[in-house]
Motif scaffolding. Structure first.
Motif, mmCIF file in Angstrom:
data_model
loop_
_atom_site.group_PDB
_atom_site.id
_atom_site.type_symbol
_atom_site.label_atom_id
_atom_site.label_comp_id
_atom_site.label_asym_id
_atom_site.label_seq_id
_atom_site.Cartn_x
_atom_site.Cartn_y
_atom_site.Cartn_z
ATOM 1 N N PRO A 44 26.789 108.704 76.637
ATOM 2 C CA PRO A 44 27.381 107.361 76.483
ATOM 3 C C PRO A 44 27.757 106.775 77.848
ATOM 4 C CG PRO A 44 28.377 108.929 74.972
ATOM 5 C CD PRO A 44 27.542 109.716 75.917
ATOM 6 N N TYR A 45 27.756 105.432 77.929
ATOM 7 C CA TYR A 45 28.126 104.760 79.167
ATOM 8 C C TYR A 45 29.637 104.855 79.405
ATOM 9 C CZ TYR A 45 23.458 102.743 79.190
ATOM 10 O OH TYR A 45 22.118 102.571 79.220
ATOM 11 N N PRO A 46 30.081 104.940 80.681
ATOM 12 C CA PRO A 46 31.530 104.946 80.973
ATOM 13 C C PRO A 46 32.198 103.670 80.487
ATOM 14 C CG PRO A 46 30.262 105.611 82.899
ATOM 15 C CD PRO A 46 29.274 105.091 81.895
ATOM 16 N N THR A 47 33.467 103.792 80.061
ATOM 17 C CA THR A 47 34.239 102.656 79.553
ATOM 18 C C THR A 47 35.439 102.410 80.454
ATOM 19 O OG1 THR A 47 33.595 103.171 77.294
ATOM 20 C CG2 THR A 47 35.505 101.724 77.581
ATOM 21 N N THR A 48 35.672 101.156 80.833
ATOM 22 C CA THR A 48 36.795 100.790 81.703
ATOM 23 C C THR A 48 37.825 100.000 80.914
ATOM 24 O OG1 THR A 48 35.356 100.710 83.636
ATOM 25 C CG2 THR A 48 37.482 99.594 83.809
ATOM 26 N N ILE A 49 39.095 100.428 80.995
ATOM 27 C CA ILE A 49 40.203 99.710 80.351
ATOM 28 C C ILE A 49 41.061 99.113 81.460
ATOM 29 C CG2 ILE A 49 42.205 99.879 78.837
ATOM 30 C CD1 ILE A 49 40.904 102.304 77.549
ATOM 31 N N GLN A 50 41.156 97.797 81.488
ATOM 32 C CA GLN A 50 41.907 97.112 82.535
ATOM 33 C C GLN A 50 43.196 96.524 81.986
ATOM 34 O OE1 GLN A 50 39.415 94.280 84.479
ATOM 35 N NE2 GLN A 50 37.946 95.793 85.199
ATOM 36 N N GLY A 51 44.087 96.125 82.926
ATOM 37 C CA GLY A 51 45.333 95.470 82.539
ATOM 38 C C GLY A 51 46.376 96.401 81.974
ATOM 39 N N LEU A 52 46.347 97.681 82.363
ATOM 40 C CA LEU A 52 47.362 98.621 81.886
ATOM 41 C C LEU A 52 48.672 98.386 82.636
ATOM 42 C CD1 LEU A 52 45.338 101.952 81.651
ATOM 43 C CD2 LEU A 52 46.134 100.518 79.763
ATOM 44 N N ASN A 53 49.770 98.211 81.927
ATOM 45 C CA ASN A 53 51.086 98.034 82.534
ATOM 46 C C ASN A 53 51.868 99.335 82.440
ATOM 47 O OD1 ASN A 53 50.747 95.305 83.186
ATOM 48 N ND2 ASN A 53 51.267 94.686 81.099
ATOM 49 N N VAL A 54 52.240 99.878 83.604
ATOM 50 C CA VAL A 54 53.010 101.119 83.655
ATOM 51 C C VAL A 54 54.444 100.772 84.031
ATOM 52 C CG1 VAL A 54 53.230 103.386 84.712
ATOM 53 C CG2 VAL A 54 50.958 102.392 84.337
ATOM 54 N N GLN A 55 55.385 101.027 83.130
ATOM 55 C CA GLN A 55 56.778 100.669 83.355
ATOM 56 C C GLN A 55 57.429 101.664 84.309
ATOM 57 O OE1 GLN A 55 57.750 97.881 81.865
ATOM 58 N NE2 GLN A 55 59.677 97.847 82.956
ATOM 59 N N GLY A 56 58.161 101.125 85.345
ATOM 60 C CA GLY A 56 58.844 101.995 86.294
ATOM 61 C C GLY A 56 60.098 102.606 85.699
ATOM 62 N N GLY A 57 60.520 103.754 86.211
ATOM 63 C CA GLY A 57 61.721 104.415 85.726
ATOM 64 C C GLY A 57 62.977 103.896 86.411
ATOM 65 N N MET A 58 64.150 104.345 85.981
ATOM 66 C CA MET A 58 65.421 103.957 86.582
ATOM 67 C C MET A 58 65.597 104.679 87.910
ATOM 68 S SD MET A 58 66.535 101.806 84.413
ATOM 69 C CE MET A 58 68.223 101.557 84.975
ATOM 70 N N GLN A 59 66.148 103.965 88.898
ATOM 71 C CA GLN A 59 66.377 104.566 90.202
ATOM 72 C C GLN A 59 67.665 104.026 90.810
ATOM 73 O OE1 GLN A 59 63.094 103.563 92.723
ATOM 74 N NE2 GLN A 59 63.198 101.387 92.299
ATOM 75 N N MET A 60 68.276 104.829 91.697
ATOM 76 C CA MET A 60 69.530 104.469 92.349
ATOM 77 C C MET A 60 69.235 103.742 93.659
ATOM 78 S SD MET A 60 72.919 104.848 92.110
ATOM 79 C CE MET A 60 73.230 106.357 91.177
ATOM 80 N N VAL A 61 69.883 102.584 93.860
ATOM 81 C CA VAL A 61 69.708 101.822 95.095
ATOM 82 C C VAL A 61 71.080 101.468 95.663
ATOM 83 C CG1 VAL A 61 67.484 100.850 94.399
ATOM 84 C CG2 VAL A 61 69.589 99.627 93.848
ATOM 85 N N ARG A 62 71.135 101.238 96.987
ATOM 86 C CA ARG A 62 72.365 100.813 97.660
ATOM 87 C C ARG A 62 72.289 99.309 97.890
ATOM 88 N NH1 ARG A 62 73.725 103.466 102.872
ATOM 89 N NH2 ARG A 62 75.877 103.024 102.281
ATOM 90 N N VAL A 63 73.268 98.589 97.344
ATOM 91 C CA VAL A 63 73.282 97.131 97.409
ATOM 92 C C VAL A 63 74.385 96.692 98.381
ATOM 93 C CG1 VAL A 63 73.549 95.003 96.092
ATOM 94 C CG2 VAL A 63 72.474 97.010 95.036
ATOM 95 N N PRO A 64 74.047 95.907 99.431
ATOM 96 C CA PRO A 64 75.073 95.459 100.379
ATOM 97 C C PRO A 64 75.867 94.275 99.828
ATOM 98 C CG PRO A 64 72.931 94.627 101.037
ATOM 99 C CD PRO A 64 72.691 95.507 99.834
ATOM 100 N N PHE A 65 77.132 94.190 100.204
ATOM 101 C CA PHE A 65 77.957 93.031 99.869
ATOM 102 C C PHE A 65 79.000 92.846 100.969
ATOM 103 C CE2 PHE A 65 80.165 96.644 98.081
ATOM 104 C CZ PHE A 65 81.508 96.374 98.285
#
Length: 211
Positions: A44-65
């Motif tokens: 069989p011919y190869p099949t391409t699936i486009q437009g996949l959305n991968v959701q990012g996980g939670m991460q800790m960031v330092r926010v200046p104020f």
């Protein structure tokens, strides 16, 4: 005897040809004498699936104020008068005493005419500190909260500075300075990582040639 052999050989060849023709749409099967076989299965011919959305996980960031704080600090104030030859002379105290009340609003030091007032704020008497020079004709003024600045002298009688110097001497002052300062602070926050978009290619699974 030869006739039977030829008939059998022709029958086998015809059967092989029919089997190959019937299976051509999906696969190829060739059977040859001597125990060998060849199989060909269309992949069989190869099949391409486009437009996949991968959701990012939670991460800790330092926010200046921006934050502010009030700083109260007790300092020692010293003042001198600089003449045109850059020679220092004692500055005249306007009020007696060493300690300056936070609520006092008025002059602290004055200079003789023709000289410039120069004052230094430090953490201890005689220690190095922050020095400010005024213009000729300026006095050192104190405001509420320990504010210090050069201001034009108030009008006074002649020889006023000499009289003050004889009366109060050339002493130092102790006062509390209050300053508001801003600074950058950081706090930690949990944020969701950015989603990414991509594609995936499927190679068609099992297929190929088998011997």
């Amino acid at each position: 005897m030869n006739v039977n052999v030829n008939v059998n050989a022709n029958a086998s060849a015809n059967a092989s040809a029919r089997a190959w023709a019937g299976s051509r749409a999906a696969s190829t099967v060739i059977v040859a004498g001597g125990g060998g076989a060849y199989f060909n299965v269309d992949q069989p011919y190869p099949t391409t699936i486009q437009g996949l959305n991968v959701q990012g996980g939670m991460q800790m960031v330092r926010v200046p104020f921006t934050a502010s704080r009030r700083i109260e600090k007790q300092v020692v104030l010293q003042a001198v008068c600089i003449d045109d030859r850059n020679v220092p002379h004692p500055a005249s105290q306007v009020v007696p005493g060493r300690d300056v009340a936070d609520s006092y609003d008025g002059e602290l030091y004055r200079c003789l005419a023709g000289t410039k007032l120069q004052w230094t704020v430090s953490e201890a008497e005689g220690a190095a500190g922050e020095t400010t020079a005024c213009n000729k004709g300026d006095a050192l003024w104190h405001g509420a909260g320990g504010r210090l600045e050069c201001r034009p002298e108030k009008q006074a009688r002649q020889c006023n500075e000499r009289s003050l110097l004889r009366r109060y001497g050339a002493g130092v002052k102790v006062l509390t300075m209050i300053r508001e300062e801003t600074y950058t602070e950081y706090r930690e926050e949990m944020v969701e990582g950015a989603a990414s978009t991509g594609m995936i290619m499927m190679d068609g699974g099992v297929g190929g040639r088998v011997f």
